[in-house]
Enzyme design. Structure first.
Site, PDB file in Angstrom:
ATOM      1  N   GLY A 368      34.808 -17.654  75.839  1.00  0.00           N
ATOM      2  CA  GLY A 368      34.602 -19.200  75.976  1.00  0.00           C
ATOM      3  C   GLY A 368      33.791 -19.396  77.306  1.00  0.00           C
ATOM      4  O   GLY A 368      33.438 -18.414  78.077  1.00  0.00           O
ATOM      5  N   GLY A 373      31.566 -20.355  84.446  1.00  0.00           N
ATOM      6  CA  GLY A 373      31.176 -19.226  83.977  1.00  0.00           C
ATOM      7  C   GLY A 373      31.382 -18.780  82.663  1.00  0.00           C
ATOM      8  O   GLY A 373      32.491 -19.561  82.235  1.00  0.00           O
ATOM      9  N   LYS A 390      35.859 -13.034  83.901  1.00  0.00           N
ATOM     10  CA  LYS A 390      35.193 -14.028  84.203  1.00  0.00           C
ATOM     11  C   LYS A 390      33.704 -13.994  85.117  1.00  0.00           C
ATOM     12  O   LYS A 390      33.980 -13.397  86.120  1.00  0.00           O
ATOM     13  CB  LYS A 390      35.965 -15.135  84.801  1.00  0.00           C
ATOM     14  N   ASP A 487      41.846 -27.410  90.004  1.00  0.00           N
ATOM     15  CA  ASP A 487      41.424 -27.566  88.752  1.00  0.00           C
ATOM     16  C   ASP A 487      42.169 -27.581  87.562  1.00  0.00           C
ATOM     17  O   ASP A 487      42.144 -26.996  86.619  1.00  0.00           O
ATOM     18  CB  ASP A 487      40.040 -26.807  88.381  1.00  0.00           C
TER      19      ASP A 487
HETATM   20  N1  LIG Z   1      42.718 -14.628  80.724  1.00  0.00           N
HETATM   21  C1  LIG Z   1      42.100 -14.909  79.747  1.00  0.00           C
HETATM   22  N2  LIG Z   1      42.499 -14.615  78.760  1.00  0.00           N
HETATM   23  C2  LIG Z   1      42.188 -15.221  77.295  1.00  0.00           C
HETATM   24  N3  LIG Z   1      41.300 -16.198  77.381  1.00  0.00           N
HETATM   25  C3  LIG Z   1      40.816 -16.513  78.451  1.00  0.00           C
HETATM   26  C4  LIG Z   1      41.077 -16.235  79.565  1.00  0.00           C
HETATM   27  N4  LIG Z   1      40.532 -16.666  80.545  1.00  0.00           N
HETATM   28  C5  LIG Z   1      39.659 -17.519  79.882  1.00  0.00           C
HETATM   29  N5  LIG Z   1      39.677 -17.673  78.606  1.00  0.00           N
HETATM   30  C6  LIG Z   1      39.097 -18.300  77.691  1.00  0.00           C
HETATM   31  O1  LIG Z   1      37.547 -18.549  78.319  1.00  0.00           O
HETATM   32  C7  LIG Z   1      37.665 -19.837  78.107  1.00  0.00           C
HETATM   33  C8  LIG Z   1      36.681 -20.265  79.409  1.00  0.00           C
HETATM   34  O2  LIG Z   1      37.568 -20.197  80.237  1.00  0.00           O
HETATM   35  P1  LIG Z   1      37.453 -21.117  81.745  1.00  0.00           P
HETATM   36  O3  LIG Z   1      36.115 -20.463  82.539  1.00  0.00           O
HETATM   37  O4  LIG Z   1      38.637 -20.964  82.567  1.00  0.00           O
HETATM   38  O5  LIG Z   1      37.245 -22.390  81.155  1.00  0.00           O
HETATM   39  P2  LIG Z   1      37.229 -23.583  82.297  1.00  0.00           P
HETATM   40  O6  LIG Z   1      36.193 -23.425  83.304  1.00  0.00           O
HETATM   41  O7  LIG Z   1      36.738 -24.640  81.474  1.00  0.00           O
HETATM   42  O8  LIG Z   1      38.641 -23.929  82.915  1.00  0.00           O
HETATM   43  C9  LIG Z   1      38.978 -20.628  78.087  1.00  0.00           C
HETATM   44  O9  LIG Z   1      38.836 -21.661  77.264  1.00  0.00           O
HETATM   45  C10 LIG Z   1      39.621 -19.364  77.114  1.00  0.00           C
HETATM   46  O10 LIG Z   1      39.225 -19.596  75.710  1.00  0.00           O
END
Ligand SMILES: Nc1ncnc2c1ncn2[C@@H]1O[C@H](COP(=O)(O)OP(=O)(O)O)[C@@H](O)[C@H]1O
Ligand SMILES: *[C@@H]1O[C@H](CO)[C@@H](O)[C@H](O)[C@H]1NC(C)=O
Ligand SMILES: *[C@@H]1O[C@H](CO)[C@@H](O)[C@H](O)[C@H]1NC(C)=O
Ligand SMILES: *[C@@H]1O[C@H](CO)[C@@H](O)[C@H](O)[C@H]1NC(C)=O
Ligand SMILES: *[C@@H]1O[C@H](CO)[C@@H](O)[C@H](O)[C@H]1NC(C)=O
Ligand SMILES: *[C@@H]1O[C@H](CO)[C@@H](O)[C@H](O)[C@H]1NC(C)=O
Ligand SMILES: *[C@@H]1O[C@H](CO)[C@@H](O)[C@H](O)[C@H]1NC(C)=O
Ligand SMILES: *[C@@H]1O[C@H](CO)[C@@H](O)[C@H](O)[C@H]1NC(C)=O
Ligand SMILES: *[C@@H]1O[C@H](CO)[C@@H](O)[C@H](O)[C@H]1NC(C)=O
Ligand SMILES: *[C@@H]1O[C@H](CO)[C@@H](O)[C@H](O)[C@H]1NC(C)=O
Length: 681
Positions: A368, A373, A390, A487
């Site tokens: 996602g 990012g 990430k 956040d």
């Molecule tokens: N540790 C993780 N394990 C699995 N999926 C994750 C994890 N971290 C993030 N994701 C996926 O990546 C997407 C984007 O994450 P994130 O960047 O944290 O979103 P936001 O910045 O909107 O909070 C999340 O919606 C989730 O589906």
């Protein structure tokens, strides 16, 4: 020695011979071979030839004129000059010479470029050119009468500029390489008179005889394979008055020159006779030619010679490609390292590992994209651990140290409701954060059904709320210093395999706070979760987290986004929407319809109350996370909604607070755009 005596004698008394000697002494010449000079060499081991260029005498006595050097040329001279003119009438005397030669090329039918035996006025051939000039002449003096050169050429190249008849001929050259007479290499058979061709580059030794007759002014040149008696019929003859060509005193010798084809020109034996036949060369005493490569070997060498430059080119190219790949790999995997990072060493991942883990950050591993990012799924190559990586683009080094210190130190302590940070990696312009993998993704997908997933039961929801609350207590109060998450929202709550809520992304917002100029405080977070005072002061506190948490509780309970998109462009804040239900006494209608009424009424009402309380526009009216947990656990009763006066104020303030926030929000900044996107979910 009678020389000193000569000086005291009157010149007229001297015999002509003595006079000549004196003349020569004055000329600086030590010795000129006389009228009937002759010699015969079988091999050159004990001779005193003058050599230059690539010419040398091999240990076994071969005269090697060229040694395989590309564009090489070699010369060999009989050490002393010879007198060619008849002392009484000045015409060139009869002479004969003979030599045994062999042209050894790496190839069967190719060699470069040829050789000559010559008569020339000097030993200075420094201006001669190789290749088609055979080491004899150059492009300037070729054909010039002042050269005074006579030569017999054995030419293995067909040069159109010299009107060569073919690439295997013997020719008579006067002052130039355009032969006055030439013929296929070979001989006329004594028995039946037919011509037998010889291959100059057949790698075999052959003999050449050249005879000049003074009276007839006839030059005969004859060839035969080594061992054969001199054929009676010359291979070619030419009429030429050599008196017009040769100087009185001249040198004899050999030249040979190379182009690019690896060739060696050898002379095995040589004889000369002035005013008489050249003495026979005893063939049995000639030095042996070097072992010739077997035809197969020659073919191999030829293949080698052709493939070698190709192979070299390929090699150079591949080296270049490898270097390019290494450099690219180096750049691709390049990281940023600072001294202060040493202490975080164990938490540092190599970019290469992360690159491999995520299969080069392949889109198929994209989990996602969020406000900070893209997030990729990966499997660490070393321990096969599933991780989420990430990629945060971040140019500023400012605050990076504090940020990494913070996330690493938080990562050190494990809280069951925080997404465990395993480590990080830093590159130019980007930061990579490695989290434990949450197989069930983020909560928002369950709440808003973006993915076809069964909705969460009330128990699961309440457990998630409680879990996130305890994570926040941990950050706000139990950790050695206060950490503000900044956040909190449904999309930052991830679900582990048991569907426990885990708070992710802690500290990231802080990184952005550090990364901007100090004067203009920029709000970081997501619309709908931002406390009103945050828009005014820009200062994140635990209570701004509580505000966002309140919105989060309402989100989970109501199954609604923090900003409800109404019909025709109208937006309603979730808090207002719930408040309306409170005022209308229809609280049950605010609870997620997807639960189909299956929920614990007490807990659900508690959640709604707490959500409103936490999202109170007045920071001072919000409970601390410690209190929130106590409310949730039922240790304390939360204030009654209708009775509590602060809710009246809340109802009044809500819209204004949000409006003032909208006004002060710097919408032109990039972050506003990003936040709007994530707020729109
Ligand atoms: N540790 C993780 N394990 C699995 N999926 C994750 C994890 N971290 C993030 N994701 C996926 O990546 C997407 C984007 O994450 P994130 O960047 O944290 O979103 P936001 O910045 O909107 O909070 C999340 O919606 C989730 O589906
Ligand atoms: C070769 O020449 C050198 C000097 O040029 C001389 O010393 C030597 O004796 C000569 N050798 C023969 C074999 O003629
Ligand atoms: C050929 O002769 C030249 C000049 O003497 C020398 O520099 C070169 O090394 C020789 N090459 C070989 C292959 O012997
Ligand atoms: C030199 O020339 C004279 C006159 O032409 C001749 O008689 C004599 O035989 C010649 N000598 C030789 C060695 O050819
Ligand atoms: C040989 O001839 C060149 C000109 O062709 C001249 O420059 C050089 O000095 C000469 N070398 C000797 C040793 O005479
Ligand atoms: C021949 O050589 C001489 C002396 O090197 C020079 O003066 C003359 O011009 C040359 N002739 C031609 C036709 O090149
Ligand atoms: C001439 O003789 C040679 C051998 O001496 C032989 O190879 C050749 O075929 C003969 N040519 C003719 C036309 O008879
Ligand atoms: C040259 O060859 C011819 C035959 O073509 C022969 O008559 C003559 O005697 C030869 N001359 C010499 C000098 O060998
Ligand atoms: C040959 O050339 C010389 C020198 O130029 C000359 O003296 C002689 O007469 C010529 N001989 C003939 C037969 O032309
Ligand atoms: C050639 O040399 C060998 C060995 O020195 C000798 O036995 C033979 O008689 C010589 N042949 C001639 C024709 O001189």
């Amino acid at each position: 020695m009678h020389l000193p005596v000569l000086f005291f004698m009157p010149i007229s008394d001297m015999k002509p011979m003595s006079l000549l000697l004196l003349k020569l002494l004055f000329l600086g010449l030590s010795f000129v071979a006389g009228d009937d000079h002759k010699f015969s060499y079988s091999g050159f081991a004990s001779t005193n030839l003058t050599l230059d260029g690539t010419a040398s005498v091999t240990p076994n006595g071969l005269l090697e004129l060229t040694n395989g050097t590309t564009l090489g040329q070699g010369h060999a001279f009989y050490p002393t000059p010879l007198r060619f003119h008849n002392s009484s009438d000045g015409t060139v005397q009869s002479f004969s010479f003979s030599f045994v030669f062999a042209i050894i090329s790496l190839y069967n039918d190719l060699s470069s470029n040829g050789m000559t035996m010559f008569i020339a006025p000097s030993k200075n051939f420094s201006s001669a050119m190789p290749v088609q000039y055979l080491g004899l002449l150059n492009s300037q003096n070729n054909g010039n009468q002042t050269n005074h050169i006579f030569a017999v050429e054995l030419d293995t190249f067909k040069n159109m500029e010299f009107q060569d008849i073919n690439d295997n001929h013997i020719g008579i050259d006067i002052n130039g390489l355009q032969s006055i007479q030439s013929h296929d290499a070979g001989f006329y058979d004594d028995k039946n008179g037919t011509f037998q061709g010889l291959g100059l580059d057949s790698q075999e030794a052959m003999q050449v005889w050249v005879d000049y007759n003074r009276e007839k002014m006839l030059i005969n040149a004859t060839m035969a394979p080594l061992g054969m008696a001199k054929p009676k019929t010359p291979t070619l003859s030419a009429n030429y008055n050599l008196s017009t060509v040769l100087t009185d005193v001249a040198y004899i010798g050999f030249t040979a020159a190379m182009g690019k084809i690896n060739t060696r020109h050898y002379v095995l034996g040589w004889s000369f006779g002035m005013n008489g036949p050249a003495p026979a060369i005893n063939a049995t005493m000639l030095p042996k030619l070097p072992p010739r490569p077997h035809p197969k070997e020659r073919r191999r060498l030829r293949v080698l010679e052709i493939t070698l430059p190709l192979a070299t080119a390929v090699l150079i190219l591949s080296v270049a490609i490898i270097v390019f790949l290494l450099v690219r790999r180096h750049l691709r995997y390049a990281e940023l390292h600072d001294d202060w990072e040493v202490e975080f060493g164990p938490h540092r991942f190599s970019y290469k590992d992360l690159f491999r883990a995520t299969q080069g950050f392949d889109d198929k591993n994209l989990l996602g994209a969020g406000g900070f990012g893209r997030v990729y799924r990966g499997v660490l190559p070393r321990n096969k651990l599933m991780v989420a990586v990430k990629r945060v683009s971040h140019d500023s080094r400012q605050g990076m140290k504090e940020f990494i210190a913070e996330i690493v130190s938080i990562g050190r302590l494990q809280n069951p409701n925080l997404v465990q940070l395993l480590g990080y990696c830093r590159r130019r312009g980007e930061l990579l954060l490695v989290y434990e993998y949450m197989p069930n993704g983020s909560l928002d997908k369950y709440l808003y059904g973006e993915v076809d997933k069964s909705t969460l039961t009330w128990d699961q929801r309440f457990r998630i709320i409680r879990g996130i609350a305890s994570a926040l207590i941990y950050l706000h109060e139990e950790w050695e210093k206060v950490v503000v998450h900044r956040d909190i929202k449904a999309s930052n709550v991830l679900l582990d395999d048991e569907l426990n809520g885990r708070l992710g992304d802690f500290g990231l917002a802080r990184l952005y706070d550090h990364g901007v100029e100090q004067e203009t405080t920029r709000v970081v977070g997501t619309i709908g979760y931002l406390a009103p005072e945050l828009a005014r002061t820009g200062k994140a506190t635990p209570l701004t987290d509580v505000f966002a948490f309140g919105t989060f509780i309402l989100e989970v309970t109501c199954g609604q986004r923090p900003i409800i998109q109404g019909t025709e462009d109208t937006q309603v804040m979730l808090v207002d929407w719930v408040l309306e239900h409170v005022q209308q006494g229809s609280l049950a209608d605010a609870i997620d319809t997807r639960l189909k009424g299956h929920y614990n009424v007490h807990e659900a009402y508690l959640a709604l109350k707490l959500g409103l309380l936490c999202s109170h526009p007045f920071a001072s009216a919000r409970p601390s996370m410690q209190q929130v947990i106590q409310y949730l656990d039922g240790h304390i009763e939360p204030p009654e909604l209708t009775a509590h006066q602060s809710f009246q104020a809340l109802a009044l303030m809500q819209n204004e607070g949000f409006d003032s926030y909208i006004m002060s929000y710097p919408s032109s900044t990039t972050f506003a755009t990003v936040s709007s996107i994530s707020g729109g979910r």
